[in-house]
Design a protein around this motif. Structure first.
Motif, PDB file in Angstrom:
ATOM      1  N   GLY A 148       1.299  -1.267   0.212  1.00  7.87           N
ATOM      2  CA  GLY A 148      -0.102  -0.224  -0.162  1.00  7.87           C
ATOM      3  C   GLY A 148       0.705   1.105   0.440  1.00  7.87           C
ATOM      4  N   SER A 149       0.285   1.575   0.106  1.00 14.00           N
ATOM      5  CA  SER A 149       0.773   3.853  -0.007  1.00 14.00           C
ATOM      6  C   SER A 149       0.591   4.527   1.156  1.00 14.00           C
ATOM      7  N   ARG A 173      10.538   3.614  -4.463  1.00 15.60           N
ATOM      8  CA  ARG A 173       9.102   3.376  -4.143  1.00 15.60           C
ATOM      9  C   ARG A 173       8.954   4.615  -2.754  1.00 15.60           C
ATOM     10  N   PHE A 174       9.842   5.588  -2.902  1.00 13.93           N
ATOM     11  CA  PHE A 174       9.483   6.235  -1.451  1.00 13.93           C
ATOM     12  C   PHE A 174      10.014   8.259  -3.340  1.00 13.93           C
ATOM     13  N   THR A 175       8.930   9.395  -2.551  1.00 18.06           N
ATOM     14  CA  THR A 175       9.550  10.477  -3.178  1.00 18.06           C
ATOM     15  C   THR A 175       9.025  11.780  -2.345  1.00 18.06           C
ATOM     16  N   SER A 222       4.217   1.188  -2.858  1.00 21.92           N
ATOM     17  CA  SER A 222       4.986  -0.207  -2.112  1.00 21.92           C
ATOM     18  C   SER A 222       5.715  -0.722  -0.999  1.00 21.92           C
ATOM     19  N   LEU A 223       4.591  -0.044  -0.062  1.00 17.34           N
ATOM     20  CA  LEU A 223       5.396  -0.083   1.128  1.00 17.34           C
ATOM     21  C   LEU A 223       5.390  -1.629   1.980  1.00 17.34           C
ATOM     22  N   LYS A 224       6.464  -1.506   2.468  1.00 19.96           N
ATOM     23  CA  LYS A 224       6.797  -3.364   2.992  1.00 19.96           C
ATOM     24  C   LYS A 224       7.123  -3.235   4.977  1.00 19.96           C
ATOM     25  N   PRO A 225       6.356  -4.310   5.445  1.00 23.78           N
ATOM     26  CA  PRO A 225       6.973  -4.289   6.287  1.00 23.78           C
ATOM     27  C   PRO A 225       7.746  -3.859   7.456  1.00 23.78           C
ATOM     28  N   THR A 248       2.628   2.324  10.608  1.00 20.52           N
ATOM     29  CA  THR A 248       3.432   0.243  10.157  1.00 20.52           C
ATOM     30  C   THR A 248       2.303  -0.030   9.412  1.00 20.52           C
ATOM     31  N   VAL A 249       3.086  -0.671   8.820  1.00 23.82           N
ATOM     32  CA  VAL A 249       3.033  -1.248   7.676  1.00 23.82           C
ATOM     33  C   VAL A 249       2.692  -3.516   7.838  1.00 23.82           C
ATOM     34  N   SER A 250       1.269  -3.391   7.341  1.00 24.49           N
ATOM     35  CA  SER A 250       0.665  -5.237   8.643  1.00 24.49           C
ATOM     36  C   SER A 250       1.343  -6.521   7.006  1.00 24.49           C
TER      37      SER A 250
END
Length: 127
Positions: A16-17, A67-69, A85-88, A124-126
């Motif tokens: 997600g973003s 992934r980040f801007t 493209s978030l990661k845990p 928090t990235v699940s």
């Protein structure tokens, strides 16, 4: 007095973003850098991305490239960090920080150079 306020954190699923905002006030110069840093539980704080106000010079840590801007709205003294493209592993408290520049083309990437800090926002990235 320089004040920085972060917003936009939250809980998101992997892939997600989120978009973080850093609203700055009290800046006495138009030549400054805003950096984003993060600290995960049990880990040291690390640099994520930085941008200079006047020339738009940017820096990204290898772990977030592509992934980040980072971007800025100079009229509103606000810097954004678009995180896709978030990661845990991106789970952390994210802080923005400010540093007044002598050279608009040379922005520091180490946290020790930044004098002013916000309170942070939790991401928090699940999985």
């Amino acid at each position: 007095e320089v004040q920085l306020v972060e917003s936009g954190g939250g809980l998101v699923q992997a892939g997600g973003s989120l978009r973080l905002s850093c609203a700055a006030s009290g800046l006495i110069s138009d030549n400054y850098a805003i950096g984003w840093f993060r600290q995960a539980p049990g880990k040291e704080r690390e640099g994520v991305s930085c941008i200079s106000s006047s020339e738009g010079v940017t820096y990204y840590a290898d772990s977030v490239k592509g992934r980040f801007t980072i971007s800025s709205d100079d009229a509103k003294n606000t810097v954004f960090l678009q995180m896709d493209s978030l990661k845990p592993d991106d789970t952390a408290v994210y802080y923005c920080a400010a540093h007044f520049l002598r050279d608009p083309w040379l922005i520091p990437t180490n946290q020790e150079s930044y004098e002013y800090w916000g309170q942070g926002t939790q991401v928090t990235v699940s999985s």
